[in-house]
Design a protein around this motif. Sequence first.
Motif, short mmCIF file in Angstrom:
data_model
loop_
_atom_site.label_atom_id
_atom_site.label_comp_id
_atom_site.label_asym_id
_atom_site.label_seq_id
_atom_site.Cartn_x
_atom_site.Cartn_y
_atom_site.Cartn_z
N LEU A 135 56.13 38.13 0.10
CA LEU A 135 56.31 37.92 1.35
C LEU A 135 55.02 36.91 1.72
CD1 LEU A 135 56.64 41.60 2.64
CD2 LEU A 135 58.44 40.05 2.29
N GLN A 136 55.26 36.33 2.94
CA GLN A 136 54.58 35.39 3.42
C GLN A 136 54.47 35.59 5.00
OE1 GLN A 136 55.71 31.37 3.27
NE2 GLN A 136 57.81 31.77 3.84
N ALA A 137 53.36 35.29 5.84
CA ALA A 137 53.29 35.39 7.07
C ALA A 137 53.56 33.81 7.53
CB ALA A 137 51.99 35.86 7.58
N VAL A 138 54.32 33.70 8.78
CA VAL A 138 54.33 32.29 9.14
C VAL A 138 54.16 32.57 10.80
CG1 VAL A 138 56.24 30.43 9.80
CG2 VAL A 138 55.99 31.86 7.53
N GLN A 139 53.58 31.61 11.46
CA GLN A 139 53.28 31.68 12.78
C GLN A 139 53.71 30.44 13.39
OE1 GLN A 139 49.33 32.45 14.59
NE2 GLN A 139 50.27 34.13 15.47
N ALA A 140 54.42 30.52 14.62
CA ALA A 140 54.94 29.11 15.17
C ALA A 140 54.91 29.20 16.62
CB ALA A 140 56.49 28.73 14.80
N ARG A 141 54.51 28.13 17.26
CA ARG A 141 54.83 28.12 18.83
C ARG A 141 56.10 27.55 19.01
NH1 ARG A 141 51.07 26.83 23.46
NH2 ARG A 141 52.38 26.02 25.08
N VAL A 142 57.03 28.27 20.07
CA VAL A 142 58.35 27.73 20.28
C VAL A 142 58.11 27.33 21.93
CG1 VAL A 142 60.65 27.92 20.31
CG2 VAL A 142 59.34 29.01 18.36
N ASP A 143 58.34 26.09 22.14
CA ASP A 143 58.53 25.59 23.76
C ASP A 143 59.85 25.22 24.05
OD1 ASP A 143 55.63 25.38 24.14
OD2 ASP A 143 55.77 23.85 22.46
N PHE A 144 60.35 25.83 25.18
CA PHE A 144 61.68 25.79 25.79
C PHE A 144 61.53 25.09 27.16
CE2 PHE A 144 61.04 29.78 23.37
CZ PHE A 144 62.57 30.25 22.88
N ALA A 145 62.44 24.13 27.00
CA ALA A 145 62.53 23.55 28.17
C ALA A 145 63.01 24.27 29.41
CB ALA A 145 63.46 22.11 28.21
N PRO A 146 63.14 23.98 30.74
CA PRO A 146 64.07 24.70 31.56
C PRO A 146 65.50 24.85 31.08
CG PRO A 146 62.51 23.29 32.91
CD PRO A 146 62.50 22.86 31.30
N GLY A 147 66.06 26.34 31.14
CA GLY A 147 67.25 26.62 30.70
C GLY A 147 67.69 26.46 29.32
N ALA A 148 66.79 26.27 28.35
CA ALA A 148 67.02 25.99 27.10
C ALA A 148 67.47 27.55 26.57
CB ALA A 148 65.80 25.33 26.23
N VAL A 149 68.34 27.29 25.41
CA VAL A 149 68.81 28.50 24.65
C VAL A 149 68.81 28.28 23.16
CG1 VAL A 149 70.80 30.21 24.49
CG2 VAL A 149 70.16 29.03 26.39
N SER A 150 68.11 29.19 22.43
CA SER A 150 68.22 29.03 20.92
C SER A 150 69.71 29.23 20.49
CB SER A 150 67.37 29.90 20.37
OG SER A 150 68.11 31.09 20.30
N ILE A 151 69.93 28.83 19.32
CA ILE A 151 71.23 29.12 18.60
C ILE A 151 71.17 30.72 18.12
CG2 ILE A 151 71.42 26.77 17.45
CD1 ILE A 151 70.64 28.10 14.75
N LYS A 152 72.08 31.31 18.24
CA LYS A 152 72.12 32.71 17.40
C LYS A 152 71.76 32.66 16.07
CE LYS A 152 74.86 36.85 17.43
NZ LYS A 152 76.16 37.47 17.73
N HIS A 153 70.64 33.54 15.70
CA HIS A 153 70.09 33.36 14.36
C HIS A 153 69.39 34.59 14.01
CE1 HIS A 153 66.72 32.65 16.98
NE2 HIS A 153 65.90 32.84 16.19
#
Length: 133
Positions: free
Chosen positions: A45-63
């Motif tokens: 196992l590993q630990a991963v940390q990320a910052r995710v920035d969303f523009a107004p109205g942005a939607v991720s893919i289903k994942h």
Amino acid sequence: MKLIKSVAGALMIAGATFIASVQAQQNSPLKRTDLVQNEISTPGLQAVQARVDFAPGAVSIKHSHPGEEVAYVLKGSIEYQLDGREPVTLKTGEALFIPAGVAHVAKNVGDGEASELATYVVKKDETLVIPEK
């Protein structure tokens, strides 16, 4: 010599893939910035940390992810839709646990930009983001 050429070729492909990924993110309404990636004391196992920035109205893919995620909203309002659950909207300072393998979508539902700090405990050497249908 063949080994050196193989490694060099693999590094060139990896570098080109990374550059294409960065260019795509720069033009995307979502931008992920990887902060930390490190093995942990549990084998495999590993630990991963990320910052995710969303523009107004942005939607991720289903994942989904090959491990658990804790999403902490740094700024704005983000709606999370996890398979089998009602949508939940988190505001700045709120967090959500997402179990391993659960497909989900995140959407900026606020008036401006939104950001999350995503912390994962995932299987080492597996793709972090797995697109779902």
